[in-house]
Design a protein around this motif. Structure first.
Motif, mmCIF file in Angstrom:
data_model
loop_
_atom_site.group_PDB
_atom_site.id
_atom_site.type_symbol
_atom_site.label_atom_id
_atom_site.label_comp_id
_atom_site.label_asym_id
_atom_site.label_seq_id
_atom_site.Cartn_x
_atom_site.Cartn_y
_atom_site.Cartn_z
ATOM 1 N N LEU A 135 0.727 -1.062 -0.009
ATOM 2 C CA LEU A 135 -0.153 -0.020 0.044
ATOM 3 C C LEU A 135 0.840 1.265 0.064
ATOM 4 N N GLU A 136 2.423 0.999 -0.092
ATOM 5 C CA GLU A 136 3.099 2.124 -0.156
ATOM 6 C C GLU A 136 2.846 2.909 1.077
ATOM 7 N N VAL A 137 2.824 2.330 2.276
ATOM 8 C CA VAL A 137 2.984 3.246 3.624
ATOM 9 C C VAL A 137 4.024 2.866 4.285
ATOM 10 N N TRP A 138 5.025 1.790 4.028
ATOM 11 C CA TRP A 138 6.075 1.470 4.874
ATOM 12 C C TRP A 138 7.026 2.756 4.645
ATOM 13 N N GLN A 139 7.323 3.252 3.421
ATOM 14 C CA GLN A 139 8.198 4.415 3.133
ATOM 15 C C GLN A 139 7.838 5.544 3.974
ATOM 16 N N HIS A 140 6.584 5.714 4.585
ATOM 17 C CA HIS A 140 6.240 6.730 5.451
ATOM 18 C C HIS A 140 6.538 6.618 6.850
ATOM 19 N N LEU A 141 6.807 5.388 7.361
ATOM 20 C CA LEU A 141 7.263 5.268 8.738
ATOM 21 C C LEU A 141 8.334 5.925 9.032
ATOM 22 N N ASP A 142 8.634 6.391 10.349
ATOM 23 C CA ASP A 142 9.752 7.011 10.632
ATOM 24 C C ASP A 142 10.671 6.036 10.915
ATOM 25 N N CYS A 143 11.617 5.814 10.091
ATOM 26 C CA CYS A 143 12.559 4.566 9.987
ATOM 27 C C CYS A 143 13.593 4.609 10.936
ATOM 28 N N THR A 144 13.761 5.621 11.685
ATOM 29 C CA THR A 144 14.850 5.689 12.959
ATOM 30 C C THR A 144 14.147 5.162 14.104
ATOM 31 N N ARG A 145 12.862 4.844 13.915
ATOM 32 C CA ARG A 145 12.255 4.205 15.196
ATOM 33 C C ARG A 145 11.805 2.849 14.994
ATOM 34 N N LEU A 146 12.187 1.981 14.047
ATOM 35 C CA LEU A 146 11.820 0.550 13.606
ATOM 36 C C LEU A 146 12.716 -0.377 14.411
ATOM 37 N N THR A 147 12.349 -1.362 14.596
ATOM 38 C CA THR A 147 13.339 -2.280 15.463
ATOM 39 C C THR A 147 13.246 -3.604 14.641
ATOM 40 N N PRO A 148 13.882 -4.045 13.682
ATOM 41 C CA PRO A 148 13.941 -5.270 13.262
ATOM 42 C C PRO A 148 14.391 -6.454 14.301
ATOM 43 N N TYR A 149 13.595 -7.266 14.652
ATOM 44 C CA TYR A 149 14.322 -8.586 15.440
ATOM 45 C C TYR A 149 14.410 -9.933 14.838
ATOM 46 N N SER A 150 15.509 -10.481 15.199
ATOM 47 C CA SER A 150 15.794 -11.800 14.324
ATOM 48 C C SER A 150 15.843 -13.032 15.265
ATOM 49 N N ASP A 151 15.653 -12.576 16.543
ATOM 50 C CA ASP A 151 15.550 -13.716 17.422
ATOM 51 C C ASP A 151 14.541 -13.641 18.618
ATOM 52 N N MET A 152 14.032 -14.696 18.982
ATOM 53 C CA MET A 152 13.086 -14.989 20.072
ATOM 54 C C MET A 152 13.325 -15.718 21.035
ATOM 55 N N ASP A 153 13.436 -15.477 22.422
ATOM 56 C CA ASP A 153 13.830 -16.475 23.454
ATOM 57 C C ASP A 153 12.507 -16.587 24.468
ATOM 58 N N VAL A 154 12.072 -17.812 24.478
ATOM 59 C CA VAL A 154 10.846 -17.880 25.346
ATOM 60 C C VAL A 154 11.446 -18.985 26.594
ATOM 61 N N TRP A 155 11.020 -18.512 27.630
ATOM 62 C CA TRP A 155 11.308 -19.653 28.841
ATOM 63 C C TRP A 155 10.293 -19.287 29.882
ATOM 64 N N GLU A 156 10.280 -20.562 30.806
ATOM 65 C CA GLU A 156 9.417 -20.519 31.951
ATOM 66 C C GLU A 156 10.338 -20.263 33.129
ATOM 67 N N LYS A 157 9.859 -19.164 33.964
ATOM 68 C CA LYS A 157 10.345 -18.998 35.369
ATOM 69 C C LYS A 157 10.518 -20.327 36.134
ATOM 70 N N ASP A 158 11.684 -20.403 36.863
ATOM 71 C CA ASP A 158 12.144 -21.394 37.672
ATOM 72 C C ASP A 158 11.814 -22.714 36.918
#
Length: 403
Positions: A62-85
């Motif tokens: 929709l040609e919206v992505w280019q209008h995002l403030d690119c300095t405030r985007l955070t790509p993430y490449s990892d996800m870590d999930v665990w259970e306490k104790d």
């Protein structure tokens, strides 16, 4: 009188995405929203979304992505999930599916600002912010919306994108199923001692899940802490230092000692599911049709996929022809209700499985996380589903490289 093909009530991300897609198809669209237009971004916003590659594709198409403030985007490449104790832990990495990232963490206001900027440039879209409607008359021939100032808007279709407490859904008395998750979500921005390394983290506590979502500053994270109403009340009553200590302990100091960087906000979590999404010339989309637990961060993605699916069904429809339009809207309703049901069931199952300290459930959780973490093919499928790259995707949501 304003005469328009389609009127959308709700100028949030889902409503504006729908407006842009419809305008690109050739429809004239009027958007009504009670709130102000753009939000000035200064300090990090506490409400963020984990946008999947499928949602990214929608915004790019929709040609919206280019209008995002690119300095405030955070790509993430990892996800870590665990259970306490517990020894139960699972890690996901984008390289496991040969992708550069799992998604982006983006402030909701950044997404909405970009959509507004794009919509303002479209000659087929009329934006009416800080505008309230007074009445809605829905008939077989048209929808008549009367604004508070008395101005009438005549449309062939009304799309209700007015959020979880949709007033339009209530006005039309559309039946809804709802259930209290018995959780309140606390959201805030925190400062960490250790850099987040572009990894999204989630720890399951006995009272509920706590997510640490990486922001554009390497030592800032957005948190979503879902917990019992009683514990939420206590945490909200704590002073900043007490809350920070509790948060550090809850996260096993995975990012070192943390401190609050913003005010805290708390709100109750409720599952909502509209049993009927369509009435004559009115249709529901996004949170007006469903709300889910935020433990998997799927809410915004589910809403954007609703929008893309609705656009696909309406792209070649004469909205003046009620039988033809109804047939396509029924297809949209069946399609998205089935998807929403699956997500709601999955979220409820996850919440139930990871809730409490029952030793048998804890053993099952620990074994399940550990076994899944050692099974590459299973993890591959989980990652693709989380990225929105599996299932019945609308065309607009398919990333270019997958087409």
């Amino acid at each position: 009188m304003i005469s328009t093909d389609i009127v959308i009530v709700g100028g949030g991300s889902v409503g504006l995405t729908t407006a842009l897609g419809l305008a690109n198809t050739g429809f004239t669209v009027t958007v009504i929203d009670n709130s102000a237009a753009e939000t000035i971004l200064s300090s990090p916003e506490t409400r963020v979304s984990a946008l999947s590659p499928a949602s990214e594709a929608i915004l790019r198409n929709l040609e919206v992505w280019q209008h995002l403030d690119c300095t405030r985007l955070t790509p993430y490449s990892d996800m870590d999930v665990w259970e306490k104790d517990s020894f139960g832990r699972i890690n996901f990495n984008a390289e496991q599916v040969s992708e550069p990232r799992l998604g982006h963490i983006i402030e909701n206001a950044n997404i909405r600002n970009a959509l507004i900027n794009t919509a303002q440039q479209h000659h087929k879209i009329t934006l009416l912010f800080e505008t309230k409607y007074q009445t809605i008359h829905n008939s077989d021939e048209h929808v008549l919306v009367t604004l508070e100032n008395g101005a009438p808007i005549l449309a062939k279709l009304l799309i209700a994108a007015d959020g979880a407490n949709s007033n339009i859904r209530k006005l039309l008395k559309l039946p809804i199923t709802f259930s209290d998750y018995d959780h309140h979500a606390i959201v805030a921005t925190i400062k960490t001692t250790e850099p987040h390394t572009h990894c999204a983290r989630q720890v399951f506590l006995p009272e509920g899940p706590l997510a640490l979502l990486p922001l554009y500053n390497s030592n800032l994270c957005s948190i979503v802490w879902s917990t019992s109403p009683e514990n939420a009340e206590k945490l909200m009553a704590d002073n900043d230092e007490q809350f920070s200590r509790a948060l550090t302990a809850a996260t096993d100091s995975v990012l070192g000692p943390v401190s609050l960087h913003s005010k805290r906000q708390s709100f109750p979590l409720t599952m909502r599911y509209a049993n009927q999404w369509l009435d004559k010339r009115v249709v529901l989309v996004g949170d007006a049709a469903h709300t889910i637990h935020p433990l998997a961060g799927l809410g915004m993605n589910l809403g954007l996929l609703d929008a893309a699916s609705l656009l696909q069904q309406l792209q070649s429809v004469d909205v003046a022809n009620l039988p033809e339009m109804t047939q396509q809207l029924r297809s949209y309703e069946r399609w998205r209700k089935a998807e929403a049901q699956q997500v709601i069931l999955a979220m409820q199952s996850l919440k139930s499985l990871f809730e409490g300290n029952n030793p048998i459930k804890k053993l099952i959780r620990t074994a399940g996380l550990s076994m899944t973490n050692s099974m590459p093919m299973v993890k591959h499928e989980i990652i693709l589903n989380a990225m929105g790259m599996k299932g019945n995707l609308p065309t607009l949501a398919v990333p270019v490289e997958i087409i």
